[in-house]
Design an enzyme around this catalytic site. Structure first.
Site, PDB file in Angstrom:
ATOM      1  N   ARG A  14       0.832  -1.197   0.000  1.00  0.00           N
ATOM      2  CA  ARG A  14       0.000   0.000   0.000  1.00  0.00           C
ATOM      3  C   ARG A  14       0.869   1.251   0.000  1.00  0.00           C
ATOM      4  NH1 ARG A  14      -2.171  -3.707   3.614  1.00  0.00           N
ATOM      5  NH2 ARG A  14      -4.352  -4.333   3.219  1.00  0.00           N
ATOM      6  N   LYS A  20      -1.940  -2.816   7.974  1.00  0.00           N
ATOM      7  CA  LYS A  20      -3.071  -2.269   8.717  1.00  0.00           C
ATOM      8  C   LYS A  20      -3.205  -3.025  10.030  1.00  0.00           C
ATOM      9  CE  LYS A  20      -6.025  -0.476   5.018  1.00  0.00           C
ATOM     10  NZ  LYS A  20      -7.359  -0.572   4.372  1.00  0.00           N
ATOM     11  N   HIS A  72      -2.718   3.071  -5.827  1.00  0.00           N
ATOM     12  CA  HIS A  72      -3.510   1.865  -5.581  1.00  0.00           C
ATOM     13  C   HIS A  72      -3.698   1.053  -6.858  1.00  0.00           C
ATOM     14  CE1 HIS A  72      -5.854  -0.443  -2.742  1.00  0.00           C
ATOM     15  NE2 HIS A  72      -6.822  -0.563  -3.624  1.00  0.00           N
ATOM     16  N   ARG A  93      -0.812  -1.116  -7.271  1.00  0.00           N
ATOM     17  CA  ARG A  93      -0.991  -2.297  -6.404  1.00  0.00           C
ATOM     18  C   ARG A  93      -1.886  -3.316  -7.103  1.00  0.00           C
ATOM     19  NH1 ARG A  93      -1.561  -4.114  -0.866  1.00  0.00           N
ATOM     20  NH2 ARG A  93      -3.726  -4.499  -0.260  1.00  0.00           N
ATOM     21  N   HIS A 122      -3.895  -9.309   2.789  1.00  0.00           N
ATOM     22  CA  HIS A 122      -5.311  -9.489   3.091  1.00  0.00           C
ATOM     23  C   HIS A 122      -5.516 -10.772   3.889  1.00  0.00           C
ATOM     24  CE1 HIS A 122      -6.679  -6.140   0.785  1.00  0.00           C
ATOM     25  NE2 HIS A 122      -6.280  -6.619  -0.377  1.00  0.00           N
ATOM     26  N   TYR A 153      -9.358  -9.848  -9.293  1.00  0.00           N
ATOM     27  CA  TYR A 153      -8.221 -10.128 -10.172  1.00  0.00           C
ATOM     28  C   TYR A 153      -8.477 -11.358 -11.034  1.00  0.00           C
ATOM     29  CZ  TYR A 153      -6.448  -6.983  -6.654  1.00  0.00           C
ATOM     30  OH  TYR A 153      -6.309  -5.912  -5.808  1.00  0.00           O
TER      31      TYR A 153
END
Length: 356
Positions: A210, A234, A306, A309, A332, A341
């Site tokens: 990120r 995160k 982003h 990414r 994730h 994707y």
């Protein structure tokens, strides 16, 4: 926004907030939440508390004086009135937004409030080891997510990805062709940061980390031998993320000029730095967003970090057909977010077959 300006803006907002919001802010710093996230949350709280005062829900004159009991006793109807206020006020008072704020903005506001309420009702402790209150009205409010199929998302996003040879093509364009579009003055400015800018873009394209993770990378975090970069995900979790070999040469070129060009010393631990008035500092997210937009628009289409990414994620899935691997690479916890994707790749495969 520069870090110094960001901190100043945060301090201004903190000055008008109730004490329990300041406690919330301090608590989230320890996780840590990024300053950008906390700034956005504080702006949402300013809007919410201003509404509480202006609407008379809180019988006080200043945001600072809004008590915990106001939040504890806030009804579902009160919150619904606030949501209607968000939808209707721009239509009434401005010419720029005809139909009020977007659903995305409303969801962001409610997300910020949910975080505050969760802290006040579950996480904080008073002198008796109990939360400030237990009634969480935010649990009664539903958010409406934007309705969009994977096919629609894939269609909207795939034109903004640099897939296949375009990944290296984008980097080569910045390296060799971009300068030809510039005036002499602009070219001089470009050369000052060329190696750094290429290294930043290469890192995101090669690892999929990120933007916030990229700007917070320190010198010690990036290993040129193992080709792994350590980042803070995160929630404050540390993660070791492998990056593709093509990025290594850009890192090496940047490191060759970093100390002399940006006047760094041993105390300047940030990997990506900028120089202002002969003082080096960590580059901020908004600067990266601007440079990515500038180069990508000149190359093909204006994109955000982003989207870079997304580019890595799509290319990685095309090579592996593994949603688990892509999820791990992106940091994730679930493979659900990688469905996009797979849909993009399926469309690309179909297009390839059509051309046979």
């Amino acid at each position: 926004m520069k870090r110094e300006q960001l901190i100043q803006n945060i301090e201004k907002l903190k000055h008008i907030m109730p004490s329990y919001v300041l406690e919330y802010y301090q608590s989230k710093l320890t996780i840590p939440y990024s300053l950008n996230t906390l700034y956005e949350y504080l702006k949402e709280y300013e809007r919410f508390f201003s509404w509480l005062v202006d609407s008379g829900v809180a019988d006080v004159d200043k945001i600072t004086d809004v008590s915990l009991s106001v939040l504890e006793n806030l009804t579902k109807r009160d919150l619904e009135s606030f949501i209607l206020y968000l939808r209707e006020r721009p239509r009434l008072n401005t010419r720029s937004t005809r139909y009020g704020v977007s659903q995305t903005t409303i969801n962001r506001t409610l997300s910020a409030l949910s975080s505050l309420y969760k802290y006040l009702t579950e996480e904080v402790e008073n002198e008796d080891g109990e939360p400030y209150f237990y009634r969480n009205v935010m649990k009664k409010v539903q958010t409406k997510k934007k309705s969009e199929t994977l096919a629609s998302r894939a269609e909207n996003i795939k034109g903004k990805l640099f897939l296949g040879d375009e990944t290296q093509g984008f980097l080569d364009y910045i390296d060799n062709e971009y300068e030809k579009t510039l005036s002499n003055r602009a070219r001089s400015s470009f050369f000052k940061n060329k190696e750094r800018d290429l290294a930043i873009i290469a890192l995101i394209l090669a690892s999929g980390i990120r933007l916030s993770e990229a700007v917070n990378v320190d010198l010690r975090d990036l290993n040129l031998i193992t080709m792994v970069v350590e980042v803070t995900r995160k929630g404050g979790k540390r993660d070791a993320v492998p990056y593709a070999p093509f990025a290594k040469t850009y890192f090496e070129r940047y490191l060759e000029v970093r100390s002399q060009r940006y006047k760094t010393t041993a105390k300047d631990t940030a990997f990506f730095v900028t120089l202002y008035r002969d003082v080096p500092s960590r580059i901020d997210p908004s600067s990266v967003e601007k440079l990515v937009a500038k180069y990508s628009q000149a190359f093909k289409v204006r994109v955000t970090p982003h989207k870079l990414r997304h580019t890595l994620a799509t290319r990685l899935y095309a090579q592996t057909n593994s949603q688990v691997l892509v999820s791990n690479q992106l940091g994730h916890a679930s493979t659900q977010v990688t469905d996009l994707y797979t849909h993009i790749i399926n469309e690309e495969q179909k297009n390839a077959l059509d051309n046979l």
